[in-house]
Design a protein around this motif. Structure first.
Motif, PDB file in Angstrom:
ATOM      1  N   LYS A   1     -54.150 -43.001 -73.261  1.00  0.00           N
ATOM      2  CA  LYS A   1     -53.109 -42.451 -74.013  1.00  0.00           C
ATOM      3  C   LYS A   1     -52.356 -41.730 -73.046  1.00  0.00           C
ATOM      4  N   TYR A   2     -52.999 -41.098 -72.028  1.00  0.00           N
ATOM      5  CA  TYR A   2     -52.495 -40.381 -70.790  1.00  0.00           C
ATOM      6  C   TYR A   2     -51.368 -41.442 -70.095  1.00  0.00           C
ATOM      7  N   ALA A   3     -52.090 -42.642 -69.669  1.00  0.00           N
ATOM      8  CA  ALA A   3     -51.300 -43.474 -69.040  1.00  0.00           C
ATOM      9  C   ALA A   3     -50.299 -44.079 -69.923  1.00  0.00           C
ATOM     10  N   LEU A   4     -50.258 -44.050 -71.251  1.00  0.00           N
ATOM     11  CA  LEU A   4     -49.325 -44.380 -72.013  1.00  0.00           C
ATOM     12  C   LEU A   4     -48.262 -43.451 -71.932  1.00  0.00           C
ATOM     13  N   ALA A   5     -48.378 -42.581 -72.165  1.00  0.00           N
ATOM     14  CA  ALA A   5     -47.589 -41.396 -72.026  1.00  0.00           C
ATOM     15  C   ALA A   5     -46.730 -41.306 -70.861  1.00  0.00           C
ATOM     16  N   SER A   6     -47.166 -41.306 -69.817  1.00  0.00           N
ATOM     17  CA  SER A   6     -46.911 -41.324 -68.440  1.00  0.00           C
ATOM     18  C   SER A   6     -45.634 -42.597 -68.189  1.00  0.00           C
ATOM     19  N   GLU A   7     -46.206 -43.534 -68.736  1.00  0.00           N
ATOM     20  CA  GLU A   7     -45.253 -44.609 -68.695  1.00  0.00           C
ATOM     21  C   GLU A   7     -44.070 -44.617 -69.395  1.00  0.00           C
ATOM     22  N   LEU A   8     -44.353 -44.280 -70.568  1.00  0.00           N
ATOM     23  CA  LEU A   8     -42.868 -44.249 -71.345  1.00  0.00           C
ATOM     24  C   LEU A   8     -41.918 -43.309 -71.098  1.00  0.00           C
ATOM     25  N   SER A   9     -42.559 -41.974 -70.636  1.00  0.00           N
ATOM     26  CA  SER A   9     -41.610 -40.799 -70.012  1.00  0.00           C
ATOM     27  C   SER A   9     -41.250 -41.420 -68.466  1.00  0.00           C
ATOM     28  N   SER A  10     -41.693 -42.229 -67.927  1.00  0.00           N
ATOM     29  CA  SER A  10     -41.086 -42.440 -66.517  1.00  0.00           C
ATOM     30  C   SER A  10     -39.927 -43.584 -66.771  1.00  0.00           C
ATOM     31  N   GLU A  11     -40.085 -44.569 -67.666  1.00  0.00           N
ATOM     32  CA  GLU A  11     -39.082 -45.660 -67.503  1.00  0.00           C
ATOM     33  C   GLU A  11     -39.080 -46.309 -68.924  1.00  0.00           C
ATOM     34  N   GLY A  12     -39.979 -46.029 -69.822  1.00  0.00           N
ATOM     35  CA  GLY A  12     -39.963 -46.846 -71.018  1.00  0.00           C
ATOM     36  C   GLY A  12     -40.317 -48.493 -70.748  1.00  0.00           C
ATOM     37  N   ASP A  13     -40.518 -49.007 -71.877  1.00  0.00           N
ATOM     38  CA  ASP A  13     -40.862 -50.401 -72.013  1.00  0.00           C
ATOM     39  C   ASP A  13     -39.637 -51.215 -72.458  1.00  0.00           C
TER      40      ASP A  13
END
Length: 284
Positions: A72-84
């Motif tokens: 979940k930490y990885a997912l939050a970081s991914e979405l906040s940095s650039e989104g999918d």
């Protein structure tokens, strides 16, 4: 494999074909409900995907995470940095402009996914291995064979002894004659081609270093590799061939090619000058 925060979504896509049916339900749920997953516990995720708690834990570890909180930490970081990026499939009613736009966008997205997936320590090891190899054998079938031929053509510029093979019998013969001083580059989108795995096993038994370029980091072929380089394209379902992955695997070989050129600049520039002089004589 240690998954850094920005790697999460590409890792799910890359590992998807190697997941069990139960694990795929978890992956599908996460990709579809990225907002909901952030507040869920292991029991809740298990309930929503029809799995046992242990399956959820196994899924997280299979992707390289210590547990659900790490994921979940990885997912939050991914979405906040650039989104999918939105995956774009092709439909029969699409215009040629739509088709081109979707294919180009999927290739672009695939390259960005690959940039997150690439193990740059492995890239360095591959460059060192190829630079010092006595000879390089390149193996692949189908679409991957075109990548192999490109590797052969480009690596010849370094003066390497390199040859690409797309016939199973020739591959087996070549692999049986390799030594610990040699290197193999095996290219496969799926990483599941039986004939290619047979060839790699022969080469491995001969002592050659095995470099695998594939879209599936946890494939059977990748398990045979000494060095695995993973690059994935977002394929459109309208076509059966791995078109985007072929281009992305070529991009990975471009990184290797450039790395070798940087490692031996004098030799590279000297060879390029010789090559250009000879080719100039063949032009009008």
């Amino acid at each position: 494999m240690n998954a850094s925060p920005q790697h999460q979504l590409p890792i799910i896509r890359s590992a998807y074909n190697d997941l069990t049916k139960s694990e795929r339900r978890i992956a599908d749920y996460i990709l579809k409900h990225t907002d909901r997953i952030m507040t869920e516990t292991i029991p809740e995720l298990a309930k929503h995907t029809g799995n046992a708690n242990s399956t959820v834990s196994r899924f997280c570890k299979k992707l390289g995470f210590s547990g659900l909180q790490d994921l979940k930490y990885a997912l939050a970081s991914e979405l906040s940095s650039e989104g999918d990026e939105n995956y774009q499939d092709i439909h029969p009613e699409d215009s040629y402009q739509d088709v081109a736009a979707k294919i180009f966008q999927n290739i672009t997205d695939g390259l960005q996914d690959t940039l997150k997936l690439l193990d740059f320590e492995a890239i360095g090891k591959a460059v060192d291995c190829l630079s010092s190899a006595r000879r390089i054998a390149v193996y692949g079938f189908g679409n991957s064979a075109t990548v192999c031929r490109d590797i052969e053509t480009r690596f010849l510029r370094f003066g390497f002894v390199v040859q690409a093979y797309d016939d199973a019998h020739q591959q087996a013969t070549s692999a049986s004659l390799l030594t610990p001083d040699d290197a193999v580059i095996a290219v496969s989108h799926s990483g599941a081609t039986i004939e290619l795995m047979d060839t790699v096993r022969i080469a491995k038994a001969s002592g050659a270093t095995i470099i695998v370029i594939t879209s599936h980091a946890k494939s059977d072929l990748a398990e045979l590799a000494d060095i695995t380089l993973t690059g994935m394209g977002r394929e459109v379902r309208y076509r059966s061939e791995a078109v985007a992955s072929r281009l992305i695997h070529m991009a990975i070989t471009d990184v290797l090619y450039t790395g070798i050129a940087m490692k031996m600049p004098d030799r590279y520039l000297n060879n390029i000058q010789k090559m250009r002089a000879v080719i100039a004589e063949k032009r009008v």
